[in-house]
Design a protein around this motif. Structure first.
Motif, PDB file in Angstrom:
ATOM      1  N   VAL A   1       0.881  -1.342  -0.325  1.00 24.18           N
ATOM      2  CA  VAL A   1      -0.044  -0.123   0.124  1.00 24.18           C
ATOM      3  C   VAL A   1       0.946   1.330  -0.043  1.00 24.18           C
ATOM      4  O   VAL A   1       0.819   2.148  -0.325  1.00 24.18           O
ATOM      5  CB  VAL A   1      -0.821  -0.290   1.680  1.00 24.18           C
ATOM      6  N   ALA A   2       1.905   1.080   1.041  1.00 26.22           N
ATOM      7  CA  ALA A   2       3.286   2.349   0.331  1.00 26.22           C
ATOM      8  C   ALA A   2       3.603   2.599  -0.146  1.00 26.22           C
ATOM      9  O   ALA A   2       3.740   3.672  -1.016  1.00 26.22           O
ATOM     10  CB  ALA A   2       4.040   2.525   1.799  1.00 26.22           C
ATOM     11  N   TYR A   3       3.553   1.473  -1.334  1.00 23.15           N
ATOM     12  CA  TYR A   3       5.003   1.675  -2.341  1.00 23.15           C
ATOM     13  C   TYR A   3       3.646   2.041  -3.727  1.00 23.15           C
ATOM     14  O   TYR A   3       3.864   2.765  -3.637  1.00 23.15           O
ATOM     15  CB  TYR A   3       4.778  -0.036  -2.692  1.00 23.15           C
ATOM     16  N   TYR A   4       2.758   1.884  -3.782  1.00 27.74           N
ATOM     17  CA  TYR A   4       1.024   2.178  -4.520  1.00 27.74           C
ATOM     18  C   TYR A   4       0.851   3.899  -4.026  1.00 27.74           C
ATOM     19  O   TYR A   4       1.219   4.832  -4.803  1.00 27.74           O
ATOM     20  CB  TYR A   4      -0.105   1.305  -4.025  1.00 27.74           C
ATOM     21  N   LEU A   5       1.197   4.154  -2.926  1.00 31.62           N
ATOM     22  CA  LEU A   5       1.176   5.577  -2.132  1.00 31.62           C
ATOM     23  C   LEU A   5       2.174   5.670  -3.009  1.00 31.62           C
ATOM     24  O   LEU A   5       2.148   7.187  -3.704  1.00 31.62           O
ATOM     25  CB  LEU A   5       0.492   6.020  -0.973  1.00 31.62           C
ATOM     26  N   LEU A   6       3.189   5.818  -3.315  1.00 29.14           N
ATOM     27  CA  LEU A   6       4.190   6.289  -3.406  1.00 29.14           C
ATOM     28  C   LEU A   6       4.045   6.854  -4.989  1.00 29.14           C
ATOM     29  O   LEU A   6       4.596   7.580  -5.735  1.00 29.14           O
ATOM     30  CB  LEU A   6       5.916   5.828  -3.166  1.00 29.14           C
ATOM     31  N   ILE A   7       3.461   5.482  -5.748  1.00 27.25           N
ATOM     32  CA  ILE A   7       3.203   5.941  -7.208  1.00 27.25           C
ATOM     33  C   ILE A   7       2.866   6.724  -7.483  1.00 27.25           C
ATOM     34  O   ILE A   7       2.962   7.597  -8.808  1.00 27.25           O
ATOM     35  CB  ILE A   7       3.286   4.416  -7.703  1.00 27.25           C
ATOM     36  N   PRO A  49       8.862  11.624  -0.159  1.00 27.32           N
ATOM     37  CA  PRO A  49       7.177  11.745   0.466  1.00 27.32           C
ATOM     38  C   PRO A  49       6.836  10.752   1.509  1.00 27.32           C
ATOM     39  O   PRO A  49       8.409   9.485   2.036  1.00 27.32           O
ATOM     40  CB  PRO A  49       6.813  10.816  -0.819  1.00 27.32           C
ATOM     41  N   LEU A  50       5.896  10.853   2.186  1.00 30.27           N
ATOM     42  CA  LEU A  50       5.535   9.979   3.406  1.00 30.27           C
ATOM     43  C   LEU A  50       5.509   9.087   3.520  1.00 30.27           C
ATOM     44  O   LEU A  50       5.625   7.775   3.608  1.00 30.27           O
ATOM     45  CB  LEU A  50       4.355  10.724   4.339  1.00 30.27           C
ATOM     46  N   SER A  51       4.842   8.416   2.320  1.00 27.85           N
ATOM     47  CA  SER A  51       5.071   7.788   1.271  1.00 27.85           C
ATOM     48  C   SER A  51       6.092   6.241   0.890  1.00 27.85           C
ATOM     49  O   SER A  51       6.369   5.158   1.616  1.00 27.85           O
ATOM     50  CB  SER A  51       4.028   6.691   0.880  1.00 27.85           C
ATOM     51  N   ALA A  52       7.143   7.249   1.015  1.00 26.88           N
ATOM     52  CA  ALA A  52       8.842   6.578   0.813  1.00 26.88           C
ATOM     53  C   ALA A  52       9.248   5.857   2.197  1.00 26.88           C
ATOM     54  O   ALA A  52       9.534   4.713   2.231  1.00 26.88           O
ATOM     55  CB  ALA A  52       9.751   7.451  -0.055  1.00 26.88           C
ATOM     56  N   ILE A  53       8.934   6.829   2.833  1.00 29.57           N
ATOM     57  CA  ILE A  53       9.245   6.745   4.742  1.00 29.57           C
ATOM     58  C   ILE A  53       8.651   5.669   5.024  1.00 29.57           C
ATOM     59  O   ILE A  53       8.909   4.727   5.739  1.00 29.57           O
ATOM     60  CB  ILE A  53       8.865   7.551   5.177  1.00 29.57           C
ATOM     61  N   GLY A  54       7.030   5.524   4.601  1.00 24.81           N
ATOM     62  CA  GLY A  54       6.484   4.306   5.016  1.00 24.81           C
ATOM     63  C   GLY A  54       7.216   2.952   4.442  1.00 24.81           C
ATOM     64  O   GLY A  54       7.177   1.868   4.993  1.00 24.81           O
ATOM     65  N   ALA A  55       7.010   3.079   2.870  1.00 23.82           N
ATOM     66  CA  ALA A  55       7.491   1.767   2.564  1.00 23.82           C
ATOM     67  C   ALA A  55       8.667   1.391   2.783  1.00 23.82           C
ATOM     68  O   ALA A  55       8.737  -0.063   2.873  1.00 23.82           O
ATOM     69  CB  ALA A  55       7.328   1.703   0.822  1.00 23.82           C
ATOM     70  N   PHE A  59      10.454   1.491   5.792  1.00 26.42           N
ATOM     71  CA  PHE A  59       9.692   1.510   7.475  1.00 26.42           C
ATOM     72  C   PHE A  59       9.057   0.204   7.280  1.00 26.42           C
ATOM     73  O   PHE A  59       9.801  -0.666   7.973  1.00 26.42           O
ATOM     74  CB  PHE A  59       8.899   2.061   7.867  1.00 26.42           C
ATOM     75  N   TYR A  60       8.124  -0.071   6.307  1.00 27.06           N
ATOM     76  CA  TYR A  60       7.444  -1.518   6.007  1.00 27.06           C
ATOM     77  C   TYR A  60       8.849  -2.845   5.923  1.00 27.06           C
ATOM     78  O   TYR A  60       8.602  -3.610   6.239  1.00 27.06           O
ATOM     79  CB  TYR A  60       6.091  -1.449   5.539  1.00 27.06           C
ATOM     80  N   PHE A  61       9.104  -2.402   4.715  1.00 27.07           N
ATOM     81  CA  PHE A  61      10.643  -3.054   4.426  1.00 27.07           C
ATOM     82  C   PHE A  61      11.716  -3.673   5.761  1.00 27.07           C
ATOM     83  O   PHE A  61      11.441  -5.214   5.105  1.00 27.07           O
ATOM     84  CB  PHE A  61      11.358  -2.296   3.346  1.00 27.07           C
ATOM     85  N   VAL A  62      11.682  -2.871   6.364  1.00 22.09           N
ATOM     86  CA  VAL A  62      12.636  -2.901   7.777  1.00 22.09           C
ATOM     87  C   VAL A  62      12.042  -4.077   8.067  1.00 22.09           C
ATOM     88  O   VAL A  62      12.447  -4.775   8.756  1.00 22.09           O
ATOM     89  CB  VAL A  62      13.154  -1.808   8.077  1.00 22.09           C
ATOM     90  N   LEU A  63      10.962  -3.539   8.910  1.00 29.47           N
ATOM     91  CA  LEU A  63       9.692  -4.867   9.163  1.00 29.47           C
ATOM     92  C   LEU A  63      10.179  -5.882   8.816  1.00 29.47           C
ATOM     93  O   LEU A  63      10.034  -7.124   9.448  1.00 29.47           O
ATOM     94  CB  LEU A  63       8.319  -4.079   9.751  1.00 29.47           C
ATOM     95  N   LEU A  64       9.631  -6.152   7.323  1.00 29.42           N
ATOM     96  CA  LEU A  64       9.299  -6.649   7.105  1.00 29.42           C
ATOM     97  C   LEU A  64      11.327  -7.788   6.606  1.00 29.42           C
ATOM     98  O   LEU A  64      11.216  -9.401   7.208  1.00 29.42           O
ATOM     99  CB  LEU A  64       8.951  -7.075   5.036  1.00 29.42           C
ATOM    100  N   ALA A  65      11.970  -7.586   7.450  1.00 25.99           N
ATOM    101  CA  ALA A  65      13.329  -8.100   6.737  1.00 25.99           C
ATOM    102  C   ALA A  65      13.998  -8.593   8.384  1.00 25.99           C
ATOM    103  O   ALA A  65      14.262  -9.418   8.815  1.00 25.99           O
ATOM    104  CB  ALA A  65      14.453  -6.949   6.271  1.00 25.99           C
ATOM    105  N   LEU A  66      13.405  -7.999   9.261  1.00 26.96           N
ATOM    106  CA  LEU A  66      13.530  -8.155  11.136  1.00 26.96           C
ATOM    107  C   LEU A  66      12.896  -9.221  11.058  1.00 26.96           C
ATOM    108  O   LEU A  66      13.091 -10.259  11.618  1.00 26.96           O
ATOM    109  CB  LEU A  66      13.087  -7.016  11.973  1.00 26.96           C
TER     110      LEU A  66
END
Length: 124
Positions: free
Chosen positions: A28-34, A73-79, A81-88
């Motif tokens: 969703v964050a990636y979609y919002l970034l696009i 963009p806040l959506s880039a920060i969110g994407a 953030f969620y990537f780091v959470l997924l990697a962890l």
């Protein structure tokens, strides 16, 4: 930990639910970034899927000056953030020794993200 125990099975279900929800949030964050990039560059052809008129309009929010922090963009920060959470989350499996500690770190990061969202929401 015994893989046939009910506690392990419950832990595994929560682990899978956590990974799926973080992955969906990242999408969703990636979609919002696009969407943000397309709106800012003027090539957006149609409304986004989350634009429901004046009550809820992702495009209006994405085009506002509040959609960026220092030009990011806040959506880039969110994407990110969620990537780091997924990697962890993928780092330790439910039967690993460090799983509980890693889950605490993820929970603290998620709580900090939620607190930041609430602070931004209340400041508007």
């Amino acid at each position: 930990m015994n893989k046939s125990s009910p506690y392990y099975k419950l832990r595994l279900r929560y682990y899978v639910a956590q990974l799926v929800s973080v992955f969906l949030a990242m999408l969703v964050a990636y979609y919002l970034l696009i969407q943000h990039t397309r709106l800012k560059s003027g090539i957006q052809e149609k409304l986004s899927f989350c634009s429901f008129g004046s009550f809820a309009d992702c495009d209006l929010v994405n085009a506002s000056p509040f959609s960026e922090v220092f030009g990011i963009p806040l959506s880039a920060i969110g994407a990110l953030f969620y990537f780091v959470l997924l990697a962890l989350g993928l780092t330790a499996q439910p039967n690993d020794k460090g799983f509980a500690n890693l889950q605490k770190i993820i929970a603290w990061m998620g709580s900090a993200g939620l607190l930041l969202d609430v602070m931004i929401l209340l400041s508007l």
